[in-house]
Design an enzyme around this catalytic site. Structure first.
Site, mmCIF file in Angstrom:
data_model
loop_
_atom_site.group_PDB
_atom_site.id
_atom_site.type_symbol
_atom_site.label_atom_id
_atom_site.label_comp_id
_atom_site.label_asym_id
_atom_site.label_seq_id
_atom_site.Cartn_x
_atom_site.Cartn_y
_atom_site.Cartn_z
ATOM 1 C CE LYS A 65 -3.973 -2.260 2.182
ATOM 2 N NZ LYS A 65 -4.894 -2.074 3.371
ATOM 3 C CE1 TYR B 230 -9.355 -2.951 0.224
ATOM 4 C CE2 TYR B 230 -8.459 -1.282 -1.363
ATOM 5 C CZ TYR B 230 -8.235 -2.199 -0.340
ATOM 6 O OH TYR B 230 -7.184 -2.584 -0.025
ATOM 7 C CG ASN C 17 -3.694 -2.121 6.758
ATOM 8 O OD1 ASN C 17 -3.378 -1.814 5.669
ATOM 9 N ND2 ASN C 17 -4.566 -3.157 7.263
ATOM 10 C CG HIS D 201 -5.482 -6.166 -0.359
ATOM 11 N ND1 HIS D 201 -6.717 -6.136 0.106
ATOM 12 C CD2 HIS D 201 -5.413 -7.112 -1.345
ATOM 13 C CE1 HIS D 201 -7.541 -7.160 -0.361
ATOM 14 N NE2 HIS D 201 -7.008 -7.682 -1.387
ATOM 15 C CD GLU E 169 -8.965 -9.030 -3.620
ATOM 16 O OE1 GLU E 169 -10.036 -8.880 -2.758
ATOM 17 O OE2 GLU E 169 -7.725 -9.419 -3.112
HETATM 18 P P1 ADP Z 1 -7.961 -6.702 5.576
HETATM 19 O O1 ADP Z 1 -6.966 -5.756 4.784
HETATM 20 O O2 ADP Z 1 -7.078 -7.259 6.848
HETATM 21 O O3 ADP Z 1 -8.641 -7.907 5.051
HETATM 22 P P2 ADP Z 1 -10.454 -5.416 5.890
HETATM 23 O O4 ADP Z 1 -10.933 -6.211 4.540
HETATM 24 O O5 ADP Z 1 -11.536 -5.569 7.055
HETATM 25 O O6 ADP Z 1 -9.014 -5.796 6.329
HETATM 26 O O7 ADP Z 1 -10.412 -4.074 5.530
HETATM 27 C C1 ADP Z 1 -9.838 -3.580 4.338
HETATM 28 C C2 ADP Z 1 -8.927 -2.132 4.699
HETATM 29 O O8 ADP Z 1 -9.735 -1.388 5.143
HETATM 30 C C3 ADP Z 1 -8.077 -2.563 5.632
HETATM 31 O O9 ADP Z 1 -6.651 -3.203 5.344
HETATM 32 C C4 ADP Z 1 -7.524 -1.266 6.096
HETATM 33 O O10 ADP Z 1 -6.663 -0.351 5.236
HETATM 34 C C5 ADP Z 1 -8.921 -0.406 5.984
HETATM 35 N N1 ADP Z 1 -9.628 -0.472 7.282
HETATM 36 C C6 ADP Z 1 -10.355 -1.655 7.852
HETATM 37 N N2 ADP Z 1 -10.783 -1.228 8.900
HETATM 38 C C7 ADP Z 1 -10.505 0.013 9.243
HETATM 39 C C8 ADP Z 1 -11.027 1.183 10.041
HETATM 40 N N3 ADP Z 1 -11.891 0.736 11.336
HETATM 41 N N4 ADP Z 1 -10.494 2.469 9.984
HETATM 42 C C9 ADP Z 1 -9.870 2.814 8.881
HETATM 43 N N5 ADP Z 1 -9.497 1.693 7.957
HETATM 44 C C10 ADP Z 1 -9.915 0.535 7.971
HETATM 45 MG MG MG Z 2 -10.240 -7.749 3.282
#
Ligand code: ADP
Ligand code: MG
Length: 141
Positions: free
Chosen positions: A9, A49, A112, A115, A126
């Site tokens: 990212k 997304y 974070n 992805h 994807e």
């Molecule tokens: P993952 O990436 O671990 O699969 P999710 O699919 O739940 O997590 O969410 C997609 C992405 O959205 C996350 O990697 C993060 O970048 C963002 N995200 C998720 N939850 C939050 C939150 N509470 N606040 C801000 N960004 C979030």
């Molecule tokens: Mg996810």
């Protein structure tokens, strides 16, 4: 063999952590089928997304994913989806296990570092979002 999509990212690309993240992925036994550095448009981020469009963080997430370059990587391995999720760790770096990519490189729940696809079906879809089959075949001929 399974496929999964990694994306390094914008936060991690900006901090020059892409190389270290790719090394961790390769050392964990994943094969890189295809990889590129690119910048997502708002339309591409919104489409990628789409599944999260009702979530409160959708707008923030799409803005963040367009804020700089990203590195999508098509990966292949037995059990790739689950093994890659284990390698990256929990969404929130505060909850990510020691030794995971997010523990090492993520700075918040939103920013974070990486992805990862969340199912075998999404792994296939994807990968196809970013790479054509002919591109993957040419890379691996
Ligand atoms: P993952 O990436 O671990 O699969 P999710 O699919 O739940 O997590 O969410 C997609 C992405 O959205 C996350 O990697 C993060 O970048 C963002 N995200 C998720 N939850 C939050 C939150 N509470 N606040 C801000 N960004 C979030
Ligand atoms: Mg996810």
């Amino acid at each position: 063999m399974e496929r999964t999509l990694a994306i390094i990212k914008p936060d991690a690309v900006k901090k020059n952590n892409a190389g270290d993240i790719i090394a961790m992925i390769q050392q964990a036994g994943f094969k890189v089928l295809a990889m590129k550095q690119t910048r997502l448009t708002p339309a591409q981020a919104g489409a990628f997304y789409e599944v999260h469009k009702e979530r409160p963080f959708y707008g923030e997430l799409c803005n963040f994913m367009c804020s700089g370059a990203v590195v999508p990587i098509a990966l292949e391995k037995e059990n790739a989806v689950a093994d890659y999720r284990a390698l990256i760790g929990a969404t929130d770096p505060a909850e990510a296990a020691e030794g995971t990519i997010r523990k090492r490189f993520a700075s918040s729940k939103g920013e974070n570092a990486v992805h990862g696809s969340d199912s075998v079906e999404n792994g296939v879809n994807e990968v196809a979002f970013f790479f054509s089959e002919s591109e993957i075949a040419a890379n691996n001929a």
